[in-house]
Design an enzyme around this catalytic site. Structure first.
Site, PDB file in Angstrom:
ATOM      1  N   ASP A  82     -11.256  10.383 -10.235  1.00 53.69           N
ATOM      2  CA  ASP A  82     -11.095   8.808 -10.103  1.00 53.69           C
ATOM      3  C   ASP A  82     -12.747   7.744 -10.460  1.00 53.69           C
ATOM      4  O   ASP A  82     -13.107   6.670 -10.257  1.00 53.69           O
ATOM      5  CB  ASP A  82     -10.682   7.921  -8.556  1.00 53.69           C
ATOM      6  CG  ASP A  82      -8.737   7.847  -8.632  1.00 53.69           C
ATOM      7  OD1 ASP A  82      -8.378   8.013 -10.227  1.00 53.69           O
ATOM      8  OD2 ASP A  82      -8.717   7.380  -8.119  1.00 53.69           O
ATOM      9  N   HIS A 125      -6.144  12.365 -14.613  1.00 50.17           N
ATOM     10  CA  HIS A 125      -7.600  11.777 -14.690  1.00 50.17           C
ATOM     11  C   HIS A 125      -8.060  12.289 -13.620  1.00 50.17           C
ATOM     12  O   HIS A 125      -7.251  12.628 -12.080  1.00 50.17           O
ATOM     13  CB  HIS A 125      -7.386  10.616 -14.680  1.00 50.17           C
ATOM     14  CG  HIS A 125      -6.422   9.626 -13.441  1.00 50.17           C
ATOM     15  ND1 HIS A 125      -5.516   9.637 -13.662  1.00 50.17           N
ATOM     16  CD2 HIS A 125      -7.515   8.734 -12.680  1.00 50.17           C
ATOM     17  CE1 HIS A 125      -5.259   8.905 -12.654  1.00 50.17           C
ATOM     18  NE2 HIS A 125      -6.052   8.233 -11.738  1.00 50.17           N
ATOM     19  N   ARG A 180       8.739   1.346  -9.141  1.00 49.61           N
ATOM     20  CA  ARG A 180       7.413   1.747  -8.099  1.00 49.61           C
ATOM     21  C   ARG A 180       5.950   1.093  -7.792  1.00 49.61           C
ATOM     22  O   ARG A 180       5.800   0.783  -8.923  1.00 49.61           O
ATOM     23  CB  ARG A 180       7.759   3.260  -8.498  1.00 49.61           C
ATOM     24  CG  ARG A 180       6.481   3.894  -8.147  1.00 49.61           C
ATOM     25  CD  ARG A 180       6.326   5.049  -8.599  1.00 49.61           C
ATOM     26  NE  ARG A 180       4.875   5.754  -8.700  1.00 49.61           N
ATOM     27  CZ  ARG A 180       3.601   6.022  -8.129  1.00 49.61           C
ATOM     28  NH1 ARG A 180       3.215   4.637  -8.294  1.00 49.61           N
ATOM     29  NH2 ARG A 180       2.993   6.589  -7.409  1.00 49.61           N
ATOM     30  N   HIS A 214      -5.107  13.506 -10.514  1.00 53.27           N
ATOM     31  CA  HIS A 214      -3.968  13.696 -10.013  1.00 53.27           C
ATOM     32  C   HIS A 214      -3.417  12.899 -11.338  1.00 53.27           C
ATOM     33  O   HIS A 214      -3.916  11.621 -12.303  1.00 53.27           O
ATOM     34  CB  HIS A 214      -3.897  13.016  -9.386  1.00 53.27           C
ATOM     35  CG  HIS A 214      -4.473  11.664  -9.229  1.00 53.27           C
ATOM     36  ND1 HIS A 214      -6.232  11.738  -9.148  1.00 53.27           N
ATOM     37  CD2 HIS A 214      -4.705  10.313  -9.128  1.00 53.27           C
ATOM     38  CE1 HIS A 214      -6.595  10.872  -9.246  1.00 53.27           C
ATOM     39  NE2 HIS A 214      -5.840   9.730  -9.426  1.00 53.27           N
TER      40      HIS A 214
END
EC number: 1.14.11.7
Length: 736
Positions: free
Chosen positions: A586, A584, A666, A656
């Site tokens: 941002d 996508h 994570r 990204h």
């Protein structure tokens, strides 16, 4: 008495309960003359405030109908009076002003012609308005600038969606909400309301329709969609409809420009076009305002609702698509007409010239009368005539003019102005290209924080406006923030903060913590204050570095800060093929098929730069990767580690995603930055104030004698005091 009866009379016009509501906001009383929109709107808001939902709907809809009807009257009367030979302007006045020929019969002749034509035009417009609106209707129904702005922002639909919701008309409530949201994509409350409507069982996807979409945009989008499917024959009628609709929309906009002088905005008064002096200065000042307004109509027509900028070269690009589509279906004559029209805008366009030669060769013998489109010829000639007058006024009267068109011939601009216009354009470099970051060798020496190093720049990451920096956090600081995330997740049952399955994949669990929520939990004693304070400090550290690297001459503001953890769900990782976060961009909606990215909702369009500060690496998978706009071709990959920051611009140049997290947890701090100060993160400021208050209270308690009360205030009561002090219950804002 009439004003008191108006809500009751309009209530009778509503359909009976249970009857089907017509799609859209149709006219309530077809053929009836419009009423005063300002009075209708005020009465509608009063009914809304009183909870009288049905009268509020009737009044607000009638206000919208009346406002639209007034616009049609202005357009129709302007067109009919312009066609009246007796009210036509003298031909000598339609071009560039000529040098004064001195006193004599010639000067008196054009003056008499001008005044006679102006008087006849005024008489024609007055009579036309009286026929359509009743005697004195034009003055009686005049709308002030504040109300015009409210209608332009589609504010009536904000009230309509709430009223429809109360009346259980969910389909129209969703349509009204969507109509308002299209023009106000930054309205946070409406964004939340739209999400609620989407979750309601009685609302269909078709309910989210724009009730105010200009017809030319609907036809334009349909035409582009058909062209994308290689259906040129079906696309042609829609593309032609879009072009004709664009020209008609400009005519409507131009008609609005001819209102009373007080209706013109303050912008023109600031640039020297305001009326000063005697008769001729007043005439010139008002005429310049009208011309400036008319020229802006090109940009307004080319700007989608809710967008800030027009589609570049809107009319020429429509003509390019038309000539290509006509050529695909074998309509060579129409293809030649449209490509010749493109050449009217850009006589040196090599692609258009090649296409013209190709079409003429395929057509064979030249056909008489085959030339550019007449509607485009009229548009260009009229526009150039207006530009010529505006540049004359700019040179001799000191007014200003921002030419909206890149196709204006340079020869039209007076030589004395060309250098000044060039200097003005060069003063704002960020409007044309992004600020270029410093080279790698520079940053290795002068990074702002001790121990921070630039690991990779844009060149090494195979892209533009990307960077990887290491050393922003020590291992101890990473541990503090990881503990903060763990404590906040453990307190979820008490605070309303709990992990959930990721919205992007069923194979991971997702946890998010905002800075304000962290401060509230710290104030309540649920988590340690050290982690909440460090979260604020680190976010400002990232903002400072991002601004220094990418935007040293233009301040950046934090727009949102989010501590996010993604955990692999055990037993659900075998043969997994999905991503932790799909590809996508941002600040725009990425279309991988075309490679385009639409800067419109639901994207957060005000974001300019993004950052990801990693806290750990003891997990499997979870690498960040960049791609081409097709979302398939990977251009760079970054492995998370404690203290590593990946910073990049938020647009289409940096699509990204995140590879699947297949084992472990994570955690990273996600941050977004904006150039727009109105979109700075208010929760960050609230969190800082809350933590400062807590610190001051702790210092005061240390100075006092120890209390003998063996039962200190429980955390739940302390948490309640935090809510009361901020004026509202703390809320968790989820943003991915």
């Amino acid at each position: 008495m009439l004003r008191l009866l108006r809500p009751l009379l309009l209530l009778l016009l509503l359909p009976p309960p249970g009857s089907p509501e017509p799609p859209g906001l149709t006219q309530l009383s077809p053929g009836a003359p419009p009423q005063a929109p300002d009075l209708l709107y005020a009465d509608g808001l009063r009914a809304y405030a009183a909870g009288a939902w049905a009268p509020a709907v009737a009044l607000l809809r009638e206000a919208l109908r009346s406002q639209a009807a007034l616009g049609r009257v202005r357009l129709d009367c302007g067109a009919s009076c312009a066609a009246d030979p007796g009210a036509a302007l003298p031909a000598v006045l339609l071009g560039a002003p000529e040098p004064d020929s001195g006193p004599g019969p010639t000067q008196g002749s054009w003056e008499r012609q001008l005044l006679r034509a102006a008087l006849r035009r005024a008489d024609c417009l007055t009579q036309c308005a009286a026929r359509r609106l009743g005697p004195g209707g034009a003055a009686r129904l005049r709308v002030g600038s504040a109300l015009r702005d409210a209608f332009r922002r589609r504010e009536p639909y904000n009230y309509l969606q709430r009223a429809y919701y109360q009346l259980k008309k969910l389909d129209l409530a969703a349509a009204a909400a969507h109509t308002f949201f299209v023009a106000n994509p930054m309205h946070l409350q409406m964004r939340e309301d739209m999400a609620k409507y989407r979750r309601m069982s009685g609302v269909r996807p078709q309910s989210f329709r724009d009730l105010e979409t200009p017809p030319h945009w609907a036809a334009y989008d349909t035409g582009l969609e058909l062209l994308g499917r290689q259906e040129a024959g079906l696309a042609l009628p829609r593309l032609e409809e879009a072009l004709q609709g664009s020209l008609a929309q400009m005519e409507s906009c131009r008609a609005d420009c001819e209102g009373p002088e007080e209706q013109q905005g303050a912008e023109e008064e600031e640039d020297g076009a305001a009326s000063q002096g005697g008769l001729y200065e007043a005439i010139a000042g008002h005429w310049i305002q009208v011309l400036q307004c008319r020229q802006r109509c090109v940009g307004e027509t080319a700007t989608r609702p809710g967008r800030s900028f027009p589609v570049p070269d809107f009319l020429p690009n429509q003509l390019r698509r038309l000539h290509e589509a006509h050529a695909q279906v074998g309509n060579l004559s129409q293809a030649i007409e449209n490509v010749l029209s493109v050449l009217l805008f850009y006589p040196e366009d090599e692609a258009a010239k090649r296409a013209l030669n190709q079409y003429q060769a395929q057509l064979g013998e030249p056909r008489p009368g085959l030339g550019p489109r007449e509607d485009i010829q009229r548009f260009i000639l009229r526009s150039l005539g207006e530009k010529r007058q505006l540049y004359y006024a700019m040179e001799h009267l000191g007014t200003s003019f921002k030419d909206p068109d890149p196709w204006t011939p340079a020869a039209l601009i007076p030589e004395a102005l060309r250098e000044k216009l060039r200097e003005d354009q060069e003063k704002r470099p960020w409007d044309h290209e992004p600020v270029k970051p410093k080279p790698l060798t520079y940053w290795k020496d002068v990074l702002l924080l001790e121990g921070v190093t630039l690991t990779q720049d844009s060149r090494q990451l195979n892209g533009s406006e990307r960077a990887v920096l290491d050393g922003l956090l020590t291992p101890a600081e990473c541990g503090v923030l990881l503990q903060l995330a763990k404590d906040a997740a453990g307190a979820g049952a008490r605070s309303g903060y709990r992990g959930r399955r990721s919205p992007h994949t069923p194979h991971e669990r997702f946890e998010g913590l905002t800075v304000l929520k962290a401060a509230q939990l710290a104030r309540a004693g649920t988590v340690g204050s050290q982690g909440a304070k460090l979260l604020l400090e680190v976010s400002e550290r990232v903002r400072t570095l991002t601004q220094a690297y990418f935007s040293p001459e233009r301040p950046l503001h934090l727009s949102f800060t989010h501590l996010v953890c993604r955990s692999a769900i055990e037993g659900e990782q075998e043969q997994r093929m999905d991503l932790s976060h799909p590809v996508h961009a941002d600040n725009c909606v990425l279309d991988p098929d075309t490679g385009e990215c639409w800067r419109e909702p639901p994207a957060y369009t005000y974001r300019d730069y993004s950052g990801l500060l990693y806290l750990n690496d003891d997990f499997q998978g979870g690498d960040l990767f960049f791609t081409e706009p097709n979302a398939l071709t990977v251009t760079a990959r970054v492995r998370p580690r404690c203290g590593r920051l990946v910073a990049f611009s938020s647009g289409v140049e940096n699509p990204h995603g995140v590879w699947a997290v297949t084992r472990g947890r994570r955690c990273a701090l996600a941050l977004w930055h904006t150039w727009a100060p109105e979109h700075r993160e208010q929760e960050w400021i609230e969190a800082k104030e809350l933590l400062q208050e807590s610190q001051e209270e702790e210092e005061e308690e240390e100075e006092e004698m120890p209390s003998k009360d063996p039962s200190p205030e429980p955390p739940s009561r302390r948490h309640q005091r935090v809510q009361d002090k901020t004026g509202r219950a703390p809320r968790v804002r989820e943003e991915l």
